[in-house]
Design a protein around this motif. Structure first.
Motif, PDB file in Angstrom:
ATOM      1  N   UNK A  14       0.802  -1.230   0.000  1.00 33.59           N
ATOM      2  CA  UNK A  14       0.000   0.000   0.000  1.00 33.59           C
ATOM      3  C   UNK A  14       0.834   1.279   0.000  1.00 33.59           C
ATOM      4  N   UNK A  15       2.149   1.179   0.061  1.00 32.73           N
ATOM      5  CA  UNK A  15       2.940   2.395   0.242  1.00 32.73           C
ATOM      6  C   UNK A  15       3.088   3.198  -1.044  1.00 32.73           C
ATOM      7  N   UNK A  16       3.580   2.587  -2.110  1.00 29.75           N
ATOM      8  CA  UNK A  16       3.809   3.305  -3.363  1.00 29.75           C
ATOM      9  C   UNK A  16       2.576   3.228  -4.255  1.00 29.75           C
ATOM     10  N   UNK A  17       2.080   4.363  -4.741  1.00 26.02           N
ATOM     11  CA  UNK A  17       0.928   4.344  -5.653  1.00 26.02           C
ATOM     12  C   UNK A  17       1.308   3.783  -7.017  1.00 26.02           C
ATOM     13  N   UNK A  18       0.295   3.536  -7.856  1.00 22.78           N
ATOM     14  CA  UNK A  18       0.509   2.930  -9.171  1.00 22.78           C
ATOM     15  C   UNK A  18       0.156   3.912 -10.283  1.00 22.78           C
ATOM     16  N   UNK A  19       0.792   3.713 -11.430  1.00 21.03           N
ATOM     17  CA  UNK A  19       0.466   4.457 -12.645  1.00 21.03           C
ATOM     18  C   UNK A  19      -0.498   3.593 -13.464  1.00 21.03           C
ATOM     19  N   UNK A  20      -1.793   3.922 -13.424  1.00 25.00           N
ATOM     20  CA  UNK A  20      -2.845   3.125 -14.070  1.00 25.00           C
ATOM     21  C   UNK A  20      -3.449   3.844 -15.272  1.00 25.00           C
ATOM     22  N   UNK A  79       1.532  -3.284 -18.772  1.00 24.09           N
ATOM     23  CA  UNK A  79       2.758  -3.745 -18.123  1.00 24.09           C
ATOM     24  C   UNK A  79       2.419  -4.316 -16.752  1.00 24.09           C
ATOM     25  N   UNK A  80       3.426  -4.969 -16.136  1.00 27.82           N
ATOM     26  CA  UNK A  80       3.237  -5.567 -14.813  1.00 27.82           C
ATOM     27  C   UNK A  80       3.310  -4.510 -13.714  1.00 27.82           C
ATOM     28  N   UNK A  97     -17.984 -10.165 -14.060  1.00 27.21           N
ATOM     29  CA  UNK A  97     -19.083  -9.241 -14.324  1.00 27.21           C
ATOM     30  C   UNK A  97     -18.672  -7.776 -14.160  1.00 27.21           C
ATOM     31  N   UNK A  98     -17.557  -7.527 -13.462  1.00 26.70           N
ATOM     32  CA  UNK A  98     -17.114  -6.159 -13.257  1.00 26.70           C
ATOM     33  C   UNK A  98     -16.030  -5.729 -14.247  1.00 26.70           C
ATOM     34  N   UNK A  99     -15.643  -6.626 -15.165  1.00 35.36           N
ATOM     35  CA  UNK A  99     -14.635  -6.290 -16.152  1.00 35.36           C
ATOM     36  C   UNK A  99     -13.419  -7.184 -16.043  1.00 35.36           C
ATOM     37  N   UNK A 100     -12.610  -7.212 -17.110  1.00 34.22           N
ATOM     38  CA  UNK A 100     -11.404  -8.047 -17.121  1.00 34.22           C
ATOM     39  C   UNK A 100     -10.510  -7.631 -18.280  1.00 34.22           C
ATOM     40  N   UNK A 101      -9.281  -8.151 -18.257  1.00 32.20           N
ATOM     41  CA  UNK A 101      -8.383  -7.992 -19.404  1.00 32.20           C
ATOM     42  C   UNK A 101      -7.454  -9.198 -19.469  1.00 32.20           C
ATOM     43  N   UNK A 102      -6.938  -9.462 -20.673  1.00 33.43           N
ATOM     44  CA  UNK A 102      -5.958 -10.524 -20.901  1.00 33.43           C
ATOM     45  C   UNK A 102      -4.814  -9.950 -21.740  1.00 33.43           C
ATOM     46  N   UNK A 103      -3.610 -10.275 -21.334  1.00 36.08           N
ATOM     47  CA  UNK A 103      -2.436  -9.810 -22.077  1.00 36.08           C
ATOM     48  C   UNK A 103      -1.616 -11.009 -22.539  1.00 36.08           C
ATOM     49  N   UNK A 104      -1.346 -11.063 -23.839  1.00 39.12           N
ATOM     50  CA  UNK A 104      -0.460 -12.059 -24.420  1.00 39.12           C
ATOM     51  C   UNK A 104       0.845 -11.348 -24.765  1.00 39.12           C
TER      52      UNK A 104
END
Length: 559
Positions: A274-280, A286-287, A508-515
C-alpha cells in the motif's frame, strides 16, 4: 407523413453489424488459439523441480547479514572438504619420497664431483661486479614498464532507451466532436539515466531520471485531444530514484530519499502493498513492478537473527495516476471534481513499519501504516450556487500480514489486511472498515515454465446499500483474481507470458488478458510485443473499456 428508413440504409446497417460481429469472433478466436499454444508448450515439457532443487525461500526481503555470513561459511567448508580429499593421496607420495632417500648413499660420489665445481675462481669478484651492473639496468627497465594501478571510479552511469508503440484495432468510429482513438495510439521514445556515487565502503548515493515524449499526438493533430490528455500522456519527466543509503552500525541501515518499498508476496494483485501508488493510465499494458511510483521517505532497517525491523517516515504525499478526462479509458462524459491533495512536509507525513523474518523455506511479515487513502471520496466544498464538489483523501489506518512457504515445486502465498476510517461519497461523515484477504499458489514443476493463481476478496464491514449507487459503486464484497503462465524457450532468451486479470467472481465487473512475447536479442537489447484484450463490466469505471483492445511493440537497449 412518417419518414421511414430506406432499404439501402437498412442494408448498410446490417452489413456494418455483420462485419463488427465477425471482427469480435476473430478476436475471440485469436485469444483461444494463443491460450492453447501456451498450454501446449507448458504441458508438453518435462518436470523441472525448481523450488525443490534451489530450496527457494522467499522474495519478501533482501538477504540479511546473517544469511550472507552463513553463505561465506559454507564456501569455506567446501574448500576444506577439498583439502581433506587431497590428503588421501599423501600416502602414495610418501612412498615415492622414501625411494629417493634410499638412493642418497649412491649419490655420494656425484657430490664429490660437483664439489670441485663449487670452488670459486680467482677472478670471481670481478665477474660478480659485471653481472651486478646488468642486474641494476634490468631492474630500472622493469620499474619503467610496470603498469600504474588505477583506482576504480566511484562514479557509475547506467540507463536504458526504450521505444514503445501501440495500435488500437477494436474502436468504433467516434461521434462528432469526440476523440478518434482508432489506429496508432502510442509512439513513445523514452530515456532513463541513473548516476551512482560510492561515498564510503558501505555508503552510496543514487539519482535517476526518466522522461518520454509521445510523438503520436503531433502526428494525429493535438487539437483532437483534451487538455488533460495532452498534459498527462504527451510528455513527462519523472525523478525515479534520489536517495543515499548505508550502514549506521553493523545491524542498522539507513536509506533516505525517493525510493520504492514493496510489501507482501503477491506479484499481480495488491493486498498489503500500500505504500507506493501505481500508474494506471494505461491499465494492463505492463506488470505491477513497472507501475509503482517512487516516494520520498526516510527508512531505517534493524537486523537481528533472522528478522528485519523497518520503520518509515514519508513526507511526500502522492496518489495513483488514473485515466484522465478525454482518454479512451475514462468512462464518464464530464471531468471529475477538483482534488484536494495534502501538502508535502512532515506536518502531513505518513508513517509505516514492518517486521519480517526469512527462514529456510518460508518467511513471515507483519505491517502497519498510517497513510492517506489512495482512493478519494467527494465532499461538498461549498453550497453555491452552484454547489462546488471536491475530492478528498481520508487518513486511514492499516494492519496486515503476509506469508510464503515453498514445498517442492509449489510456492504457497497468503496476505491479509485490515483498513479503518474509510470514507465514501454517498454516506458523508460515516467511516467504515474493510477486511482484505488474499491467497495464491505458484507451480514451477514444468520445464522452464511457471503457472500462478492469485485471488483476493475485499469485504466492507457495516455495509450500507447506498454505496452501490454512483459515484461510489462499492460492493459489499469485491472479488478479484489473476492467472499467469510464463514459459521460457531458446535457452531463456524467449519468454512467453499470458496474464488474465478479472474483477468479479464471473468477470461481471470487467477483465483484461495480455499475451506477451519478449526476446533477448543480445545482453543489452530486447524486443517485446503482444496484444491486450479488454472486457467491459457493470461498474462505471469499467463500462466502456471493451473497445480498447490493442497491439503493442517495444524495443529496449540497456547500457
Amino acid at each position: 407523413m412518417t419518414c421511414l428508413p430506406s432499404a439501402a440504409w437498412k442494408r448498410d446497417c446490417e452489413s456494418f453489424e455483420l462485419r463488427f460481429r465477425c471482427l469480435l469472433a476473430w478476436v475471440m478466436f485469436l485469444k483461444l488459439l494463443t491460450l492453447i499454444l501456451l498450454l501446449y508448450l507448458i504441458f508438453n515439457s518435462g518436470p523441472n523441480p525448481i523450488f525443490a532443487q534451489e530450496n527457494l525461500t522467499l522474495r519478501l526481503l533482501p538477504t540479511t547479514r546473517e544469511s550472507q555470513l552463513a553463505s561465506q561459511n559454507s564456501q569455506s567448508a567446501t574448500c576444506y572438504s577439498h583439502i581433506d580429499e587431497d590428503n588421501l593421496q599423501y600416502a602414495d607420495l610418501d612412498e615415492i619420497f622414501n625411494a629417493f632417500e634410499k638412493d642418497e648413499k649412491s649419490g655420494a660420489e656425484a657430490n664429490d664431483i660437483i664439489k670441485g665445481f663449487e670452488e670459486q675462481p680467482q677472478n670471481e669478484e670481478r665477474s660478480d661486479e659485471i653481472i651486478k651492473g646488468f642486474e641494476e639496468d634490468d631492474e630500472e627497465k622493469e620499474a619503467d614498464k610496470a603498469p600504474v594501478e588505477e583506482k576504480p571510479s566511484t562514479w557509475s552511469l547506467d540507463g536504458e532507451f526504450k521505444f514503445t508503440t501501440s495500435y488500437n484495432f477494436a474502436h468504433r468510429k467516434p461521434a462528432p466532436g469526440q476523440t478518434d482513438w482508432r489506429g496508432l495510439s502510442m509512439l513513445r521514445p523514452e530515456l532513463e539515466l541513473a548516476l551512482t556515487k560510492k561515498i564510503f565502503d558501505s555508503w552510496q548515493a543514487r539519482f535517476s531520471v526518466r522522461g518520454f515524449y509521445d510523438v503520436v499526438y503531433v502526428l494525429k493533430d493535438r487539437e483532437n485531444y483534451t487538455e488533460q490528455v495532452l498534459d498527462d500522456y504527451e510528455k513527462e519527466l519523472e525523478i525515479e530514484d534520489a536517495y543515499i543509503q548505508g550502514n549506521l552500525t553493523d545491524s542498522l541501515d539507513l536509506k533516505a530519499g525517493r525510493q520504492i518499498v514493496v510489501w507482501g508476496t503477491f506479484d499481480n494483485l495488491r493486498v498489503t502493498d500500500v505504500l507506493n501508488p501505481l500508474d494506471l493510465r494505461v491499465p494492463g499494458l505492463t506488470d505491477i513492478d513497472d507501475l509503482r511510483l517512487p516516494l520520498t521517505m526516510i527508512k531505517l532497517d534493524y537486523y537481528f537473527n533472522h528478522w528485519n525491523l523497518g520503520g518509515m517516515v514519508l513526507p511526500e504525499i502522492r496518489f495513483r495516476k488514473l485515466p484522465v478526462f478525454g482518454s479512451d479509458f475514462y468512462p464518464f462524459p464530464l471531468p471529475p471534481p477538483s482534488e484536494d491533495e495534502p501538502q508535502d512536509g512532515f506536518e502531513n507525513a505518513e508513517f509505516a513499519a514492518s517486521l519480517s523474518g526469512v527462514f529456510s523455506g518460508w518467511d513471515l511479515a507483519f505491517y502497519w501504516a498510517d497513510i492517506y487513502d489512495d482512493a478519494p471520496h467527494t465532499e461538498l466544498a461549498s453550497p453555491g450556487p452552484p454547489p462546488k464538489l471536491e475530492q478528498k483523501h481520508a487518513r486511514i489506518k492499516m494492519v496486515g500480514a503476509a506469508f510464503n512457504i515453498a514445498a517442492g515445486n509449489w510456492l504457497l502465498k497468503a496476505e491479509t489486511a485490515w483498513f479503518d476510517r474509510l470514507r465514501f461519497t454517498n454516506t458523508p461523515g460515516v467511516e467504515y472498515s474493510r477486511f482484505d484477504l488474499g491467497a495464491g499458489v505458484e507451480y514451477a514443476g514444468f520445464q522452464d515454465a511457471a503457472v500462478s493463481l492469485e485471488i483476493a476478496n475485499r469485504h466492507i464491514n457495516d455495509y450500507d446499500k447506498l454505496l452501490e449507487q454512483p459515484p461510489d459503486e462499492i460492493r459489499k464484497n469485491e472479488f478479484q483474481w489473476a492467472f499467469r503462465i510464463t514459459k521460457d524457450l531458446l535457452n531463456d532468451t524467449l519468454t512467453l507470458t499470458l496474464l488474465a486479470a478479472t474483477f468479479g467472481l464471473k468477470a461481471e465487473d470487467g477483465s483484461f488478458q495480455r499475451f506477451d512475447t519478449e526476446y533477448d536479442v543480445t545482453d543489452a537489447v530486447s524486443i517485446r510485443g503482444g496484444a491486450v484484450f479488454y472486457q467491459s463490466g457493470d461498474l462505471g469505471r469499467f463500462k466502456n473499456i471493451g473497445g480498447n483492445d490493442r497491439l503493442f511493440f517495444e524495443i529496449k537497449h540497456s547500457f
